[in-house]
Design an enzyme around this catalytic site. Structure first.
Site, PDB file in Angstrom:
ATOM      1  N   ASP A 159       0.883  -1.180   0.000  1.00 35.33           N
ATOM      2  CA  ASP A 159       0.000   0.000   0.000  1.00 35.33           C
ATOM      3  C   ASP A 159       0.915   1.222   0.000  1.00 35.33           C
ATOM      4  O   ASP A 159       0.978   1.973   0.950  1.00 35.33           O
ATOM      5  CB  ASP A 159      -0.926   0.001   1.229  1.00 35.33           C
ATOM      6  CG  ASP A 159      -0.190   0.013   2.552  1.00 35.33           C
ATOM      7  OD1 ASP A 159       0.950  -0.508   2.631  1.00 35.33           O
ATOM      8  OD2 ASP A 159      -0.746   0.541   3.542  1.00 35.33           O
ATOM      9  N   HIS A 208       9.081  -0.028   9.582  1.00 30.46           N
ATOM     10  CA  HIS A 208       8.106  -1.121   9.478  1.00 30.46           C
ATOM     11  C   HIS A 208       8.380  -2.024   8.269  1.00 30.46           C
ATOM     12  O   HIS A 208       8.772  -3.178   8.407  1.00 30.46           O
ATOM     13  CB  HIS A 208       6.688  -0.561   9.336  1.00 30.46           C
ATOM     14  CG  HIS A 208       6.151   0.114  10.561  1.00 30.46           C
ATOM     15  ND1 HIS A 208       6.105  -0.505  11.789  1.00 30.46           N
ATOM     16  CD2 HIS A 208       5.611   1.345  10.738  1.00 30.46           C
ATOM     17  CE1 HIS A 208       5.551   0.318  12.669  1.00 30.46           C
ATOM     18  NE2 HIS A 208       5.251   1.449  12.058  1.00 30.46           N
TER      19      HIS A 208
HETATM   20  C1  BDR Z   1       2.084  -0.648   8.584  1.00 32.26           C
HETATM   21  O1  BDR Z   1       0.941   0.166   8.259  1.00 32.26           O
HETATM   22  C2  BDR Z   1       1.265   1.031   7.190  1.00 32.26           C
HETATM   23  O2  BDR Z   1       0.924   2.318   7.523  1.00 32.26           O
HETATM   24  C3  BDR Z   1       2.757   0.980   7.026  1.00 32.26           C
HETATM   25  O3  BDR Z   1       3.137   1.171   5.686  1.00 32.26           O
HETATM   26  C4  BDR Z   1       3.112  -0.387   7.519  1.00 32.26           C
HETATM   27  O4  BDR Z   1       2.978  -1.333   6.496  1.00 32.26           O
HETATM   28  C5  BDR Z   1       2.519  -0.324   9.984  1.00 32.26           C
HETATM   29  O5  BDR Z   1       1.523  -0.610  10.898  1.00 32.26           O
HETATM   30 CA    CA Z   2       2.751  -0.610   4.196  1.00 36.16          CA
END
Ligand code: BDR
Ligand code: CA
Length: 320
Positions: free
Chosen positions: A9, A243
């Site tokens: 995403d 992340h």
């Molecule tokens: C995840 O949520 C999205 O906002 C970030 O890209 C990551 O994949 C972190 O909780």
């Molecule tokens: Ca993500």
């Protein structure tokens, strides 16, 4: 070569993860599949095309799910974290590269069928595309090599959720899809907040990238201005978790992580929607929703300095 579909995403940390894959010497990106999450599907697809075009990532981009397959916690997109366009509101012209006509789930199935046992998926958004791919071909678990998921939290070392006290965003955004994927028998590793929040980057990390990683460093600097502003507002320091690149790091170097194995359920309704629960003793209870579910690997500890060094070392190849 390690072959991968990057399911994303694409927001700020996703873009950093895509560059990590692109510059990793032993990786062949087979496809990018997009999903709604950090921004709308129109924006996440536009962002994927833009990053590909700017950095010469010559791979097909397949547009995926515009929403969850089931209920979700909340609605809309976290524009306060990733900016309205998903890339920290940096301005860029529409890319000339366009998305393929085929959808993301179809592309995942076709690639897996064409190359059985060879292709991994690194999934760093909601799991809607993979869940749809499983519906298209229930034999997918035998065809994919490995799936590494960024998502979830298992309450280790006081790490809680980031969209509710118990839920992480990618799981909460499509919990039914996540429960399906984590229970389908695919060889899945879950890289959750327990390790991504232990692996943080600060302005010094960005300075190093700017100095060593050429245009990739400049791009990461620019998109992280908005991200750092958000985290500074929440935590009081200009630093944030790494992340999505943590999922790439696990895929490239699993020895940097400690894992536990067991069935994982994702709560699909109620106040704990999106919570991920690892069942370590599934045969202990008479009635057990974890019983007969295949085991996943769950990352519970990380050598964070080594992960960050791997990222910097890989991105430095962009500056050469
Ligand atoms: C995840 O949520 C999205 O906002 C970030 O890209 C990551 O994949 C972190 O909780
Ligand atoms: Ca993500």
């Amino acid at each position: 070569m390690k072959r991968v579909i990057f399911d994303t995403d694409i927001g700020i940390d996703d873009a950093m993860a895509l560059l990590f894959l692109h510059y990793a010497p032993t990786v062949q990106i087979e496809a990018i599949t997009t999903v709604s999450g950090n921004a709308s599907i129109a924006n996440t697809t536009r962002n994927a095309l833009y990053v590909c075009e700017r950095f010469g990532i010559d791979v097909p981009v397949y547009r995926g799910a515009s929403g969850p397959i089931g209920q979700a916690l909340g609605s809309g997109h976290p524009d306060f974290v990733h900016g309205a366009n998903g890339l920290g509101n940096i301005e860029f012209a529409d890319p000339t590269k366009t998305a393929e006509l085929k959808g993301a789930a179809e592309a995942i199935v076709e690639l897996a069928e064409a190359h059985p046992g060879e292709i991994s998926v690194v999934a760093v958004g909601r799991l809607s595309n993979l869940a749809k791919a499983l519906s298209l071909n229930p034999r997918l678990p035998e065809l994919l090599k490995e799936v590494v998921v960024m998502g979830g939290v298992f309450m280790r070392r006081n790490h809680g959720g980031n969209v509710s006290p118990v839920a992480e965003a990618n799981m909460a955004g499509d919990p039914s899809a996540a429960d399906r994927v984590l229970g389908c028998g695919l060889p899945v590793t879950v890289v959750g907040l327990d390790v991504t929040q232990e692996t943080t980057m600060d302005e010094q990390f960005i300075d190093t990238l700017q100095a060593n990683a050429g245009d990739a460093g400049r791009f990461i600097h620019d998109i992280t201005r908005f991200y750092f502003d958000f985290y500074a507002g929440v935590d009081g320091v200009r630093a944030c978790p790494i992340h999505d690149s943590s999922a790439v790091a696990y895929w490239l170097a699993p020895h940097l992580y400690t894992v536990e194995e067991g069935p994982v359920r994702v709560i699909a309704e109620g106040i704990a929607m999106g919570q991920t629960i690892l069942g370590l003793t599934p045969d202990r209870y008479e009635s057990d929703a974890w019983l007969d579910r295949p085991a996943c690997k769950v990352c519970i500890d990380v050598d964070a300095d080594a992960v960050k060094a791997l990222y910097l070392e890989t991105l430095a190849l962009a500056g050469q």
